[in-house]
Design a protein around this motif. Structure first.
Motif, short mmCIF file in Angstrom:
data_model
loop_
_atom_site.label_atom_id
_atom_site.label_comp_id
_atom_site.label_asym_id
_atom_site.label_seq_id
_atom_site.Cartn_x
_atom_site.Cartn_y
_atom_site.Cartn_z
N LEU A 433 0.86 -1.20 0.00
CA LEU A 433 0.00 0.00 0.00
C LEU A 433 0.89 1.25 0.00
CD1 LEU A 433 -2.72 -0.89 2.71
CD2 LEU A 433 -3.14 -0.58 0.28
N LEU A 434 1.88 1.22 0.89
CA LEU A 434 2.80 2.37 1.01
C LEU A 434 3.64 2.55 -0.25
CD1 LEU A 434 4.61 2.61 4.46
CD2 LEU A 434 3.15 4.29 3.33
N GLU A 435 4.08 1.43 -0.79
CA GLU A 435 4.92 1.49 -1.99
C GLU A 435 4.14 2.15 -3.14
OE1 GLU A 435 6.77 -2.36 -2.79
OE2 GLU A 435 6.55 -1.83 -4.92
N ILE A 436 2.87 1.78 -3.29
CA ILE A 436 2.07 2.39 -4.37
C ILE A 436 1.84 3.87 -4.05
CG2 ILE A 436 -0.15 2.35 -5.59
CD1 ILE A 436 -0.27 -0.68 -5.00
N ALA A 437 1.55 4.17 -2.78
CA ALA A 437 1.33 5.58 -2.41
C ALA A 437 2.52 6.44 -2.78
CB ALA A 437 1.05 5.69 -0.92
N ASN A 438 3.72 5.89 -2.68
CA ASN A 438 4.94 6.67 -2.93
C ASN A 438 5.42 6.60 -4.38
OD1 ASN A 438 5.37 7.69 -0.35
ND2 ASN A 438 6.36 5.81 0.35
N ASN A 439 4.65 5.94 -5.26
CA ASN A 439 5.24 5.67 -6.59
C ASN A 439 5.02 6.75 -7.64
OD1 ASN A 439 2.71 5.38 -7.69
ND2 ASN A 439 2.91 3.21 -8.20
N THR A 440 4.59 7.96 -7.22
CA THR A 440 4.48 9.04 -8.21
C THR A 440 5.59 10.05 -7.97
OG1 THR A 440 3.22 10.71 -7.00
CG2 THR A 440 1.97 8.87 -7.91
N GLU A 441 5.67 11.02 -8.89
CA GLU A 441 6.70 12.07 -8.71
C GLU A 441 6.22 13.13 -7.72
OE1 GLU A 441 7.39 14.01 -12.42
OE2 GLU A 441 5.38 14.86 -12.49
N TYR A 442 4.95 13.08 -7.34
CA TYR A 442 4.42 14.08 -6.43
C TYR A 442 4.54 13.64 -4.97
CZ TYR A 442 2.32 16.26 -10.55
OH TYR A 442 2.11 16.87 -11.77
N GLY A 443 4.40 14.60 -4.06
CA GLY A 443 4.45 14.27 -2.62
C GLY A 443 3.75 15.34 -1.81
N LEU A 444 2.47 15.58 -2.15
CA LEU A 444 1.79 16.69 -1.48
C LEU A 444 1.04 16.23 -0.23
CD1 LEU A 444 1.27 19.67 -1.49
CD2 LEU A 444 -0.50 19.37 -3.21
N THR A 445 -0.14 15.59 -0.42
CA THR A 445 -0.87 15.09 0.75
C THR A 445 -1.12 13.60 0.61
OG1 THR A 445 -3.19 15.24 0.03
CG2 THR A 445 -2.16 17.27 0.79
N GLY A 446 -1.52 13.00 1.70
CA GLY A 446 -1.88 11.59 1.70
C GLY A 446 -2.59 11.28 3.00
N ALA A 447 -3.31 10.16 3.02
CA ALA A 447 -3.99 9.76 4.25
C ALA A 447 -3.89 8.25 4.42
CB ALA A 447 -5.45 10.19 4.23
N VAL A 448 -3.86 7.85 5.69
CA VAL A 448 -3.86 6.42 6.01
C VAL A 448 -5.07 6.16 6.89
CG1 VAL A 448 -2.55 4.53 7.05
CG2 VAL A 448 -1.33 6.50 6.09
N ILE A 449 -5.89 5.22 6.47
CA ILE A 449 -7.04 4.82 7.29
C ILE A 449 -6.66 3.45 7.86
CG2 ILE A 449 -9.55 4.51 7.38
CD1 ILE A 449 -8.74 7.27 6.22
N SER A 450 -6.40 3.40 9.15
CA SER A 450 -5.93 2.16 9.76
C SER A 450 -6.16 2.17 11.27
CB SER A 450 -4.43 2.00 9.48
OG SER A 450 -3.92 0.87 10.15
N ASN A 451 -6.41 0.98 11.82
CA ASN A 451 -6.47 0.85 13.28
C ASN A 451 -5.18 0.26 13.82
OD1 ASN A 451 -9.08 1.83 13.49
ND2 ASN A 451 -9.98 -0.19 13.04
N ASN A 452 -4.21 0.05 12.95
CA ASN A 452 -2.97 -0.62 13.34
C ASN A 452 -1.89 0.43 13.66
OD1 ASN A 452 -0.38 -1.82 13.13
ND2 ASN A 452 -1.29 -3.60 12.10
N ARG A 453 -1.56 0.57 14.95
CA ARG A 453 -0.63 1.62 15.36
C ARG A 453 0.75 1.45 14.73
NH1 ARG A 453 -0.26 6.67 16.17
NH2 ARG A 453 -2.41 6.47 16.83
N GLU A 454 1.18 0.21 14.61
CA GLU A 454 2.50 -0.04 14.00
C GLU A 454 2.53 0.47 12.55
OE1 GLU A 454 4.66 -4.07 13.39
OE2 GLU A 454 3.73 -4.05 15.40
#
Ligand code: NAD
Length: 515
Positions: A433-454
């Motif tokens: 999930l993280l790898e795909i989130a980071n796979n563009t040339e942009y880096g403006l905003t993002g969100a994580v929906i998760s109950n997993n603290r780690e």
């Protein structure tokens, strides 16, 4: 004593009185549509025959205003007036400069719905979005005024025996502000008043799509007591005056917000030292985004769907922070997609000057054609689940559109569309999930929906964006709460609305005295 900053509250449109007040603002603005607006240099008004014609994106026939286009000669004149104004403004007590911002905030606050109504007509913002834009402009005025007061005494340094050292900030001189149209009040206001309160005169070149609301800001600052020549208003055709403003030997800084293409062009041109130029130009360039919400296996799925839909379709996806990629763990993919489709079906699309409209039109013909093209690309790259219809008979309307099963490297997942289109993709585990989130040339905003603290803690450092949100959508940053600016090709990470922003327009000076 400086009062603590308080964020301007949003209008509660469930309150009948508030709705009536807003309608009153709309009525007032409607009566003012179609007027002529001038260039402003040293307080003087100049009208030219060549004009920008600003129209209502939801009703192409409705002209918002005709705005005179500045020429290169106007720009030379504006620089002359800025240099003259700088002699006084640059030395004026910061507290007096801040007071002008506080007064301007009070003026806008009193006429809040009128400003929001201009945003509904000229930028196509539904009521709530327009109200948020105006509130953010007020916040910038209040916040940057306070930030200037915080910087008055500079920073402490160490002293040695028989030596005293001081560290303080000085303004730089005239600069250029080049904002986009999508926060036609807030960003225009913030990017203009920050350098001004720091002591620098500004040439403001508004977006050709929304010059009228920018002129309204100029009027407010004049009414608040800003001396002549400190703010010069030079609307125009960017193809004619854009490079000229950037290249000008008197430009000390360029405060730009807009697309990656324009921003990188400005950075490149500003780095060239012109004949007679005696300083290096500073560039603040806040640019595009390709923002992702990732949804973990263990997550609140209703919250996830709500966050995706609000972030993707608020202001028709025309926010730099808009969610245009939803990347979901394979185990929750179908359920979240189904919920998102259900919520999106409830959204109304229409003329945003009318009440209870969730989504207006996209800003202009060029943007409409671009979004249409991406919808066609999406049909080849994924499966169209919802929307896809467009209609430009009256205004530039695009239905909220969802594609599923889009590959992580597809164009729909990589390129900024800036319209109501969101692509869904799935991943096998959190790392992916993280790898795909980071796979563009942009880096403006993002969100994580998760109950997993780690997982959240991993994302805190490894999700490479300037503004990261946990368990909420990826839009709606608030001045003073979420200072805003992106990484990678999203920009210079200036963190607008944050405690370090004014330093972009100040030079720090050290004076050492031997006793
Ligand atoms: P744009 O780049 O087309 O225009 C931005 C501004 O630059 C306008 O005032 C325009 O007239 C001017 N301009 C265009 N060509 C120029 C040139 N050659 N020289 C000087 N100025 C020139 O962008 P836009 O369509 O107005 O805005 C949308 C873009 O802005 C999107 O990419 C969006 O992501 C981005 N944006 C970013 C942020 C952020 O904070 N990162 C905020 C809002 C919008």
């Amino acid at each position: 004593m400086v009062l603590p900053f308080k964020h301007e509250p949003f209008t509660d449109f469930s309150n009948e009185n508030k709705r009536r007040e807003f309608e009153e603002g709309l009525r007032k603005v409607k009566e003012e549509l179609g007027k002529d607006y001038p260039i402003v240099i040293n307080g003087e008004r100049f009208f030219t025959n060549d004009k920008l014609v600003s129209i209502n994106p939801a009703n192409k026939k409705e002209v918002i205003g005709h705005v005179s286009k500045a020429t290169k000669e106007h720009i030379d004149k504006a620089f002359e007036s800025s240099l003259e104004a700088f002699k006084l403004w640059g030395k004026m007590a910061p507290v007096a400069r801040a007071d002008i911002l506080f007064k301007a905030a009070a003026i806008v606050r009193r006429r809040k719905h009128e400003f929001s109504a201009w945003l509904a007509f000229e930028a196509g913002k539904p009521w709530g979005q327009a109200d948020g834009d105006t509130a953010e402009g007020i916040d910038f005025l209040e916040y940057y005024g306070r930030q200037m007061l915080d910087l008055v005494n500079g920073k402490p340094l160490e002293d040695r025996a028989n030596e005293h050292n001081s560290y303080f900030y000085q303004p730089m001189g005239p600069g250029v502000t080049i904002p986009p149209w999508n926060f036609a009040f807030a960003i225009v206001c913030g990017t203009t008043v920050a350098p001004i309160v720091a002591g620098n005169p500004v040439l403001l070149k508004p977006s050709e799509n929304t010059p009228v609301i920018a002129y309204k800001l100029v009027e407010v600052l004049e009414e608040a007591g800003l001396p002549k020549g400190v703010l010069n208003f030079v609307p125009g055709d960017p193809a004619v005056i854009g490079d000229y403003l950037v290249d000008h030997k008197e430009t000390r800084f360029i405060n730009f917000t807009g697309s990656r293409a324009t921003g990188t062009r400005i950075i490149e041109r500003a780095s060239k030292v012109q004949d007679g130029q005696q300083h290096l130009k500073r560039v603040v360039a806040e640019m595009g985004g390709k923002d992702t919400i990732i949804v973990d296996k263990d997550a609140d799925l209703d919250l996830a769907a709500d966050a995706i839909v609000n972030s993707a379709f608020g202001f028709s996806g025309q926010k730099c922070s808009a969610c245009s990629r939803a990347v979901l763990h394979k185990d929750v993919y179908h359920e979240v997609l189904e919920k998102a489709v259900r919520l999106t079906k409830e959204l109304t699309v229409g003329n945003p000057t009318e009440k209870d409209v969730n989504m207006g039109a996209v800003v202009n013909k060029k943007q409409f054609e671009k979004v249409k093209e991406y919808i066609e690309i999406g049909k080849r790259e994924g499966e169209l689940v919802l929307g896809g219809e467009t209609d430009d008979s009256e205004g530039f309307f695009v239905k909220p559109t969802i594609f599923k099963d889009v590959a992580p490297k597809a164009r729909l997942m990589q390129e900024e569309i800036f319209g109501p289109v969101v692509a869904f993709a799935k991943a096998d585990n959190f790392d992916e999930l993280l790898e795909i989130a980071n796979n563009t040339e942009y880096g403006l905003t993002g969100a994580v929906i998760s109950n997993n603290r780690e997982h959240l803690e991993k994302a805190r450092y490894d999700f490479h964006v300037g503004n990261l949100y946990f368990n909420r959508g990826c839009t709606a940053a608030i001045v003073g709460y979420q200072p805003f600016g992106g990484f990678k090709m999203s920009g210079t990470d200036s963190k607008a609305g944050g405690p370090d922003y004014l330093q972009h327009f100040l030079e720090a000076k050290v004076v050492s005295e031997r006793y």
